[in-house]
Scaffold this motif. Structure first.
Motif, PDB file in Angstrom:
ATOM      1  N   GLY A 103       0.794  -1.225   0.000  1.00 52.98           N
ATOM      2  CA  GLY A 103       0.000   0.000   0.000  1.00 52.98           C
ATOM      3  C   GLY A 103       0.825   1.273   0.000  1.00 52.98           C
ATOM      4  O   GLY A 103       0.291   2.357   0.220  1.00 52.98           O
ATOM      5  N   LEU A 104       2.113   1.167  -0.257  1.00 50.23           N
ATOM      6  CA  LEU A 104       3.000   2.331  -0.300  1.00 50.23           C
ATOM      7  C   LEU A 104       3.096   2.818  -1.744  1.00 50.23           C
ATOM      8  O   LEU A 104       4.129   2.695  -2.412  1.00 50.23           O
ATOM      9  N   LEU A 105       1.991   3.369  -2.221  1.00 48.64           N
ATOM     10  CA  LEU A 105       1.848   3.679  -3.632  1.00 48.64           C
ATOM     11  C   LEU A 105       2.787   4.777  -4.110  1.00 48.64           C
ATOM     12  O   LEU A 105       3.314   4.701  -5.218  1.00 48.64           O
ATOM     13  N   VAL A 106       3.010   5.797  -3.318  1.00 49.96           N
ATOM     14  CA  VAL A 106       3.900   6.876  -3.744  1.00 49.96           C
ATOM     15  C   VAL A 106       5.318   6.352  -3.916  1.00 49.96           C
ATOM     16  O   VAL A 106       5.991   6.669  -4.902  1.00 49.96           O
ATOM     17  N   ARG A 107       5.764   5.516  -2.988  1.00 47.76           N
ATOM     18  CA  ARG A 107       7.102   4.921  -3.119  1.00 47.76           C
ATOM     19  C   ARG A 107       7.162   3.990  -4.323  1.00 47.76           C
ATOM     20  O   ARG A 107       8.172   3.952  -5.038  1.00 47.76           O
ATOM     21  N   ALA A 108       6.086   3.230  -4.561  1.00 48.86           N
ATOM     22  CA  ALA A 108       6.045   2.349  -5.735  1.00 48.86           C
ATOM     23  C   ALA A 108       6.122   3.179  -7.018  1.00 48.86           C
ATOM     24  O   ALA A 108       6.850   2.814  -7.955  1.00 48.86           O
ATOM     25  N   LEU A 109       5.390   4.289  -7.057  1.00 47.55           N
ATOM     26  CA  LEU A 109       5.442   5.172  -8.233  1.00 47.55           C
ATOM     27  C   LEU A 109       6.864   5.651  -8.487  1.00 47.55           C
ATOM     28  O   LEU A 109       7.316   5.666  -9.633  1.00 47.55           O
ATOM     29  N   ASP A 110       7.551   6.044  -7.422  1.00 50.34           N
ATOM     30  CA  ASP A 110       8.932   6.508  -7.574  1.00 50.34           C
ATOM     31  C   ASP A 110       9.825   5.428  -8.163  1.00 50.34           C
ATOM     32  O   ASP A 110      10.658   5.703  -9.030  1.00 50.34           O
ATOM     33  N   VAL A 111       9.649   4.191  -7.696  1.00 54.17           N
ATOM     34  CA  VAL A 111      10.465   3.081  -8.208  1.00 54.17           C
ATOM     35  C   VAL A 111      10.170   2.834  -9.675  1.00 54.17           C
ATOM     36  O   VAL A 111      11.092   2.717 -10.492  1.00 54.17           O
ATOM     37  N   TYR A 112       8.888   2.788 -10.054  1.00 52.41           N
ATOM     38  CA  TYR A 112       8.543   2.532 -11.454  1.00 52.41           C
ATOM     39  C   TYR A 112       9.035   3.663 -12.357  1.00 52.41           C
ATOM     40  O   TYR A 112       9.526   3.424 -13.460  1.00 52.41           O
ATOM     41  N   ARG A 113       8.934   4.899 -11.887  1.00 53.02           N
ATOM     42  CA  ARG A 113       9.429   6.035 -12.684  1.00 53.02           C
ATOM     43  C   ARG A 113      10.941   5.953 -12.840  1.00 53.02           C
ATOM     44  O   ARG A 113      11.485   6.298 -13.900  1.00 53.02           O
ATOM     45  N   ARG A 114      11.612   5.521 -11.793  1.00 50.19           N
ATOM     46  CA  ARG A 114      13.070   5.350 -11.870  1.00 50.19           C
ATOM     47  C   ARG A 114      13.433   4.325 -12.935  1.00 50.19           C
ATOM     48  O   ARG A 114      14.375   4.515 -13.712  1.00 50.19           O
ATOM     49  N   ILE A 115      12.681   3.240 -12.983  1.00 54.33           N
ATOM     50  CA  ILE A 115      12.933   2.201 -13.997  1.00 54.33           C
ATOM     51  C   ILE A 115      12.708   2.773 -15.392  1.00 54.33           C
ATOM     52  O   ILE A 115      13.535   2.599 -16.289  1.00 54.33           O
ATOM     53  N   ILE A 116      11.593   3.472 -15.574  1.00 56.36           N
ATOM     54  CA  ILE A 116      11.261   4.030 -16.894  1.00 56.36           C
ATOM     55  C   ILE A 116      12.322   5.030 -17.335  1.00 56.36           C
ATOM     56  O   ILE A 116      12.701   5.071 -18.504  1.00 56.36           O
ATOM     57  N   HIS A 117      12.825   5.798 -16.385  1.00 54.56           N
ATOM     58  CA  HIS A 117      13.858   6.780 -16.708  1.00 54.56           C
ATOM     59  C   HIS A 117      15.160   6.102 -17.145  1.00 54.56           C
ATOM     60  O   HIS A 117      15.836   6.574 -18.056  1.00 54.56           O
ATOM     61  N   SER A 118      15.500   4.991 -16.520  1.00 54.61           N
ATOM     62  CA  SER A 118      16.764   4.331 -16.833  1.00 54.61           C
ATOM     63  C   SER A 118      16.646   3.284 -17.941  1.00 54.61           C
ATOM     64  O   SER A 118      17.608   3.018 -18.642  1.00 54.61           O
ATOM     65  N   GLN A 120      14.401   2.826 -21.069  1.00 57.33           N
ATOM     66  CA  GLN A 120      13.378   3.500 -21.864  1.00 57.33           C
ATOM     67  C   GLN A 120      12.284   2.572 -22.391  1.00 57.33           C
ATOM     68  O   GLN A 120      11.152   2.971 -22.531  1.00 57.33           O
ATOM     69  N   ASN A 121      12.613   1.320 -22.664  1.00 55.23           N
ATOM     70  CA  ASN A 121      11.644   0.404 -23.266  1.00 55.23           C
ATOM     71  C   ASN A 121      11.026  -0.550 -22.255  1.00 55.23           C
ATOM     72  O   ASN A 121      10.635  -1.656 -22.619  1.00 55.23           O
ATOM     73  N   SER A 122      10.908  -0.152 -21.016  1.00 56.33           N
ATOM     74  CA  SER A 122      10.366  -1.048 -19.997  1.00 56.33           C
ATOM     75  C   SER A 122       8.838  -1.006 -19.997  1.00 56.33           C
ATOM     76  O   SER A 122       8.210  -0.210 -19.307  1.00 56.33           O
ATOM     77  N   THR A 123       8.261  -1.877 -20.788  1.00 55.60           N
ATOM     78  CA  THR A 123       6.811  -1.985 -20.838  1.00 55.60           C
ATOM     79  C   THR A 123       6.255  -2.429 -19.497  1.00 55.60           C
ATOM     80  O   THR A 123       5.238  -1.914 -19.031  1.00 55.60           O
ATOM     81  N   GLU A 124       6.941  -3.375 -18.840  1.00 59.57           N
ATOM     82  CA  GLU A 124       6.470  -3.886 -17.553  1.00 59.57           C
ATOM     83  C   GLU A 124       6.374  -2.765 -16.523  1.00 59.57           C
ATOM     84  O   GLU A 124       5.374  -2.651 -15.802  1.00 59.57           O
TER      85      GLU A 124
END
Length: 159
Positions: A103-118, A120-124
């Motif tokens: 339920g730590l959605l803001v932290r999860a968002l940060d992690v997923y954004r970090r992945i997308i930033h590093s 570029q083609n991370s569909t998952e």
């Protein structure tokens, strides 16, 4: 938090939760079949030994973290998966999923954004990010999930 302190909190491999699985019988019925815990316990023992020798080992931190999550010890699981993901970013998706499950959605968002930033083609990561944004239903995030999905490219095989 230092891995050694986490290991002290985690304990040993003896308190692995009991699992069972349902298997289909040849006659079409369903029966409960206990899973073999001896292998999980043995693996846990060795992963804890690895962490005592090499506290930042990514694989062992993630393995023990997953076990802690199954025991309902979310804080310890997050600490361990965070160490594992810092040591090897390929575990960031697992960390994001754990944060999302806790339920730590803001932290999860940060992690997923970090992945997308590093990556570029991370569909998952984009799918997980869109799911969290949808689940959050927060006004601050309104409209961002469709934009993320619009940015995704899907490849369909015709073979």
């Amino acid at each position: 938090m230092a891995t050694a302190a986490i290991i002290d909190r985690v304990g040993g491999s003896e308190d692995i939760p009991a699992y069972s699985s349902r298997t289909n019988t040849a006659s079409g019925g369903v029966e409960e079949a206990p899973l073999r815990h001896d292998r999980i316990r043995e693996a846990s023992k060795y992963h804890l030994e690895v962490l005592r020798m090499t506290p930042r080992d990514s694989v062992s931190n993630v393995f023990v973290g997953r076990l802690q999550h199954t025991k309902g010890r979310g804080d310890e699981a997050i600490d361990l998966l965070t160490i594992g993901a810092e040591a090897d970013p390929c575990h960031l998706i697992e960390l994001g999923q754990l944060l999302q499950a806790e339920g730590l959605l803001v932290r999860a968002l940060d992690v997923y954004r970090r992945i997308i930033h590093s990556v570029q083609n991370s569909t998952e990561a984009r799918i997980h990010l869109a799911t969290v944004l949808h689940d959050a239903k927060a006004e601050a995030f309104e409209g961002e999930a469709p934009r993320i999905l619009d940015q995704m490219t899907f490849k369909f095989s015709t073979t």
